[in-house]
Enzyme design. Sequence first.
Site, PDB file in Angstrom:
ATOM      1  CE  LYS A 313       1.400  12.519   2.346  1.00 41.28           C
ATOM      2  NZ  LYS A 313       1.410  13.790   1.733  1.00 41.28           N
ATOM      3  NE  ARG A 348      -0.693  10.430  -4.800  1.00 42.95           N
ATOM      4  CZ  ARG A 348       0.232   9.934  -4.303  1.00 42.95           C
ATOM      5  NH1 ARG A 348       0.290  10.051  -2.852  1.00 42.95           N
ATOM      6  NH2 ARG A 348       0.721   9.029  -4.762  1.00 42.95           N
TER       7      ARG A 348
END
Length: 373
Positions: A313, A348
């Site tokens: 991210k 995840r």
Amino acid sequence: MLPTIPADARLYLRPVWFVPSPFGLPDGAAARMGNGLLWFQGYELTALHGRERVARVTVPVAAFDDAIAALPEPLAQRARTLAANISAQRAPLVLGERTIRFDGPQVMAILNITPDSFSDGGKHVGDPQAAADAGFAMAAAGAALVDVGGESTRPRAEKLWEGDEIARVVPVIERLAASGVPVSIDTRKAAVMEAALGAGAKIVNDVSALQHDPRAMEVVVAAGCPVILMHAPSAGDDPHDNPDGYGDVVADVFDHLEARVAAAQAAGIARDRIMVDPGLGFGKGLADNLALVNRLATFQGLGVPVLFAGSRKRLIGALSNEAPASDRLGGSIALAFRAAEQGAQMVRVHDVRESVQALHLWRGLADAGLSAI
């Protein structure tokens, strides 16, 4: 002593003061988080009145009952409910012949069949067998679940017709499911959910928490499948749209997810079929994301398994000299390990082998801590 808190305040609990083991402590000095390996000795109690924080205090577990007795009764009951949720058993996900248990953190693998995802766009698009082979490798590397997605949800991504999304994901899901690999479908569209579930997917993972498509809730209810409800500030075409920002990001995300869990239950989805995801990076700035990571344990107060998705991210790049997505492995592993420390039941990830290894190490350390005398 707790400060005076208005009866209509919003109240939250976060487990703090983690300990390796409850052994050797006085009775009642520590509480367990779910049915995992984490024990803690305190609750951080936060109260908000509107957007104003009116309290943030740490209450020892041993003194919790006496401390909350001084609160107005609605808040005392709220505190008791949150504490019970934090320690409630997380039921395993039964997916046909496969069962995913939450006594330790599990890994969800990301398999994007897209040309434009922020990290791996184009890597698996156009070749269903190659994409399926990548999914088989992820399962062999230790992923408990392979999350197949056909639409990019990066900021300002182009809209995709549901027929094209179905054409991307169904051939891959069919191959994986036929070989016994547990699959979730990452989509906001009811028609894609139906097609994916028909092809063998077992779980729906919706970034809009079943709000983008008016039929999404009824599809999940009819299928009786588990669902992952993620926080995004907008259920519209761009899930990152967030013109109003946040007051307290953790409280605001908690409130949203709590409401979506309640809506799913009211529609007929059993609580033990629900997971939540705080939606790291979706309509959130660096400070927001760091707050969510540091206070991730707050979401255990929802009483359902928590999925954490920090892999590659933007916040990793923001703290690493703008490292591109392909160079964020170290940060991704650090976030996965941190999520495990905060009680996340599933992470995840793009990099399955490395993440599984990191979580094996976490599990070994936790087991050693519990067994030390």
